[in-house]
Scaffold this motif. Structure first.
Motif, PDB file in Angstrom:
ATOM      1  N   LEU A 188       0.769  -1.189   0.029  1.00 51.91           N
ATOM      2  CA  LEU A 188      -0.060   0.068   0.057  1.00 51.91           C
ATOM      3  C   LEU A 188       0.781   1.233  -0.113  1.00 51.91           C
ATOM      4  N   ALA A 189       1.723   1.228   0.822  1.00 54.11           N
ATOM      5  CA  ALA A 189       2.643   2.561   0.952  1.00 54.11           C
ATOM      6  C   ALA A 189       3.486   2.758  -0.352  1.00 54.11           C
ATOM      7  N   ILE A 190       3.919   1.556  -1.166  1.00 64.52           N
ATOM      8  CA  ILE A 190       4.600   1.748  -2.538  1.00 64.52           C
ATOM      9  C   ILE A 190       3.672   2.161  -3.466  1.00 64.52           C
ATOM     10  N   ALA A 191       2.564   1.761  -3.342  1.00 63.32           N
ATOM     11  CA  ALA A 191       1.448   1.959  -4.462  1.00 63.32           C
ATOM     12  C   ALA A 191       1.109   3.318  -4.156  1.00 63.32           C
ATOM     13  N   ALA A 192       0.756   3.938  -3.222  1.00 60.70           N
ATOM     14  CA  ALA A 192       0.540   5.327  -2.756  1.00 60.70           C
ATOM     15  C   ALA A 192       1.660   6.130  -3.275  1.00 60.70           C
ATOM     16  N   LYS A 193       2.995   5.996  -3.018  1.00 57.39           N
ATOM     17  CA  LYS A 193       3.900   6.792  -3.754  1.00 57.39           C
ATOM     18  C   LYS A 193       4.133   6.947  -5.178  1.00 57.39           C
ATOM     19  N   ARG A 194       3.610   5.712  -5.621  1.00 57.82           N
ATOM     20  CA  ARG A 194       3.704   5.636  -7.241  1.00 57.82           C
ATOM     21  C   ARG A 194       2.429   6.115  -7.777  1.00 57.82           C
ATOM     22  N   ARG A 195       1.413   6.449  -6.827  1.00 59.13           N
ATOM     23  CA  ARG A 195       0.073   7.161  -7.363  1.00 59.13           C
ATOM     24  C   ARG A 195      -0.756   5.961  -7.788  1.00 59.13           C
ATOM     25  N   PHE A 196      -0.715   5.010  -7.619  1.00 64.89           N
ATOM     26  CA  PHE A 196      -1.793   4.052  -8.031  1.00 64.89           C
ATOM     27  C   PHE A 196      -2.608   4.086  -6.905  1.00 64.89           C
ATOM     28  N   CYS A 197      -3.998   4.117  -7.086  1.00 67.81           N
ATOM     29  CA  CYS A 197      -4.919   4.140  -6.031  1.00 67.81           C
ATOM     30  C   CYS A 197      -5.424   2.783  -5.831  1.00 67.81           C
ATOM     31  N   VAL A 198      -5.230   2.278  -4.680  1.00 64.73           N
ATOM     32  CA  VAL A 198      -5.786   0.933  -3.960  1.00 64.73           C
ATOM     33  C   VAL A 198      -7.021   1.025  -3.499  1.00 64.73           C
ATOM     34  N   ASP A 199      -7.976   0.382  -3.798  1.00 68.81           N
ATOM     35  CA  ASP A 199      -9.553   0.470  -3.359  1.00 68.81           C
ATOM     36  C   ASP A 199      -9.466  -0.729  -2.249  1.00 68.81           C
ATOM     37  N   PHE A 206      -7.862  -1.592  -7.997  1.00 69.54           N
ATOM     38  CA  PHE A 206      -7.330  -0.454  -8.431  1.00 69.54           C
ATOM     39  C   PHE A 206      -8.334   0.644  -8.711  1.00 69.54           C
ATOM     40  N   SER A 207      -8.496   2.013  -8.462  1.00 66.90           N
ATOM     41  CA  SER A 207      -9.176   2.871  -9.362  1.00 66.90           C
ATOM     42  C   SER A 207      -8.591   4.088  -9.693  1.00 66.90           C
ATOM     43  N   GLY A 208      -9.023   4.869 -10.417  1.00 63.92           N
ATOM     44  CA  GLY A 208      -8.585   6.233 -10.696  1.00 63.92           C
ATOM     45  C   GLY A 208      -7.890   6.264 -12.227  1.00 63.92           C
ATOM     46  N   ASP A 209      -7.291   7.236 -12.497  1.00 63.61           N
ATOM     47  CA  ASP A 209      -6.887   7.564 -13.903  1.00 63.61           C
ATOM     48  C   ASP A 209      -5.525   6.515 -14.316  1.00 63.61           C
ATOM     49  N   LYS A 210      -4.676   6.481 -13.108  1.00 63.94           N
ATOM     50  CA  LYS A 210      -3.354   5.787 -13.334  1.00 63.94           C
ATOM     51  C   LYS A 210      -3.686   4.359 -12.830  1.00 63.94           C
ATOM     52  N   ASP A 229       3.736  -3.554 -13.406  1.00 66.88           N
ATOM     53  CA  ASP A 229       3.666  -2.754 -12.271  1.00 66.88           C
ATOM     54  C   ASP A 229       3.456  -3.496 -11.124  1.00 66.88           C
ATOM     55  N   ILE A 230       2.317  -4.155 -11.077  1.00 62.98           N
ATOM     56  CA  ILE A 230       1.867  -4.981 -10.003  1.00 62.98           C
ATOM     57  C   ILE A 230       2.888  -5.906  -9.439  1.00 62.98           C
ATOM     58  N   GLU A 231       3.340  -6.847 -10.192  1.00 63.98           N
ATOM     59  CA  GLU A 231       4.289  -7.866  -9.968  1.00 63.98           C
ATOM     60  C   GLU A 231       5.553  -7.026  -9.366  1.00 63.98           C
ATOM     61  N   HIS A 232       5.986  -5.939  -9.956  1.00 59.97           N
ATOM     62  CA  HIS A 232       7.118  -4.927  -9.172  1.00 59.97           C
ATOM     63  C   HIS A 232       6.638  -4.545  -7.926  1.00 59.97           C
ATOM     64  N   LEU A 233       5.501  -4.175  -7.779  1.00 61.68           N
ATOM     65  CA  LEU A 233       5.187  -3.593  -6.301  1.00 61.68           C
ATOM     66  C   LEU A 233       4.975  -4.808  -5.400  1.00 61.68           C
ATOM     67  N   HIS A 234       4.763  -5.881  -5.870  1.00 59.99           N
ATOM     68  CA  HIS A 234       4.749  -7.120  -4.850  1.00 59.99           C
ATOM     69  C   HIS A 234       6.256  -7.512  -4.628  1.00 59.99           C
ATOM     70  N   HIS A 235       7.110  -7.433  -5.735  1.00 61.55           N
ATOM     71  CA  HIS A 235       8.398  -7.940  -5.667  1.00 61.55           C
ATOM     72  C   HIS A 235       9.102  -6.926  -4.429  1.00 61.55           C
ATOM     73  N   THR A 236       8.600  -5.590  -4.834  1.00 61.92           N
ATOM     74  CA  THR A 236       9.504  -4.411  -3.765  1.00 61.92           C
ATOM     75  C   THR A 236       8.790  -4.681  -2.312  1.00 61.92           C
ATOM     76  N   ALA A 237       7.688  -5.105  -2.278  1.00 67.15           N
ATOM     77  CA  ALA A 237       6.905  -5.081  -0.807  1.00 67.15           C
ATOM     78  C   ALA A 237       7.690  -6.103  -0.210  1.00 67.15           C
TER      79      ALA A 237
END
Length: 157
Positions: free
Chosen positions: A75-86, A117-121, A127-135
Motif C-alpha cells: 500500500l505504501a509503495i502503491a501510494a508513492k507511485r500514485r496508484f490508488c488501491v481500493d 485499483f481505481s483512478g486514472d493511473k 507494475d503490480i508484480e514489481h510492487l509485490h516484489h518490492t513489498a
C-alpha cells in the motif's frame, strides 16, 4: 532501533489436571496498544477440547504477520507511485512440515493478494508484480524469518 512488545498470559484452571496433560491451551495475546486477542494451540497440534479452534494459534499468527506486513508495504509503495488501491484481500497459506533438519516448521508461506485499483493511473501487470516484489524485499517480517530467538527466563524470589 525500535522495540515491539507482546505479552502472553496463560493460567491453569483449578479443575484441570495439568500433570495428566488435560488442560486448556487457551491464553491471551496482549499488545502494547491495548488489543487483546484470544490465543490457543492449533487443533492440528493439540486435540479439542484442550485447544480452542476459535482462537488464533501461533502458526496462524505467523502467516498473518507476513501477509499484513507485505500488504502494508504494498500500500505504501502503491501510494508513492500514485496508484490508488481500493481493496486488498490476501488469503495467505502456511505449510507446516518437517524441514531439512527434520524439525517440524512452517516451511512455506504463500501470499495470494488480490488488489483492486481505481483512478486514472492504473498499474499494468508488470507494475503490480514489481510492487509485490518490492513489498516483499522491504517487509520487516519476511526479512526476519531467520532471526535469532533468545529465551531469558525471569525468576521471582
Amino acid at each position: 532501533m525500535s522495540e515491539y512488545q507482546a505479552q502472553i498470559v496463560w493460567e491453569r484452571s483449578p479443575d484441570e489436571d495439568f500433570l495428566a496433560n488435560r488442560y486448556s491451551r487457551r491464553h491471551q495475546l496482549r499488545f502494547d496498544g491495548g488489543a487483546v486477542v484470544a490465543g490457543s494451540s492449533s487443533p492440528h497440534s493439540v486435540p479439542l477440547p484442550m485447544s480452542d479452534a476459535s482462537a488464533v494459534d501461533p502458526e496462524e499468527a505467523f502467516v498473518a504477520s507476513l501477509s499484513s506486513c507485505h500488504m502494508l508495504w504494498f500500500l505504501a509503495i502503491a501510494a508513492k507511485r500514485r496508484f490508488c488501491v481500493d481493496r486488498y484481500v490476501d488469503t495467505a497459506v502456511g505449510v507446516m512440515e518437517k524441514n531439512a533438519q527434520g524439525k517440524v516448521a512452517v516451511t512455506r508461506v504463500t501470499l495470494r493478494p488480490e488488489v483492486t485499483f481505481s483512478g486514472d493511473k492504473r498499474p499494468t501487470r508488470a507494475d503490480i508484480e514489481h510492487l509485490h516484489h518490492t513489498a516483499h524485499d522491504e517487509c520487516y517480517i519476511a526479512n526476519s524469518v531467520k532471526s535469532e530467538v533468545l529465551c531469558e527466563p525471569v525468576f521471582r524470589d
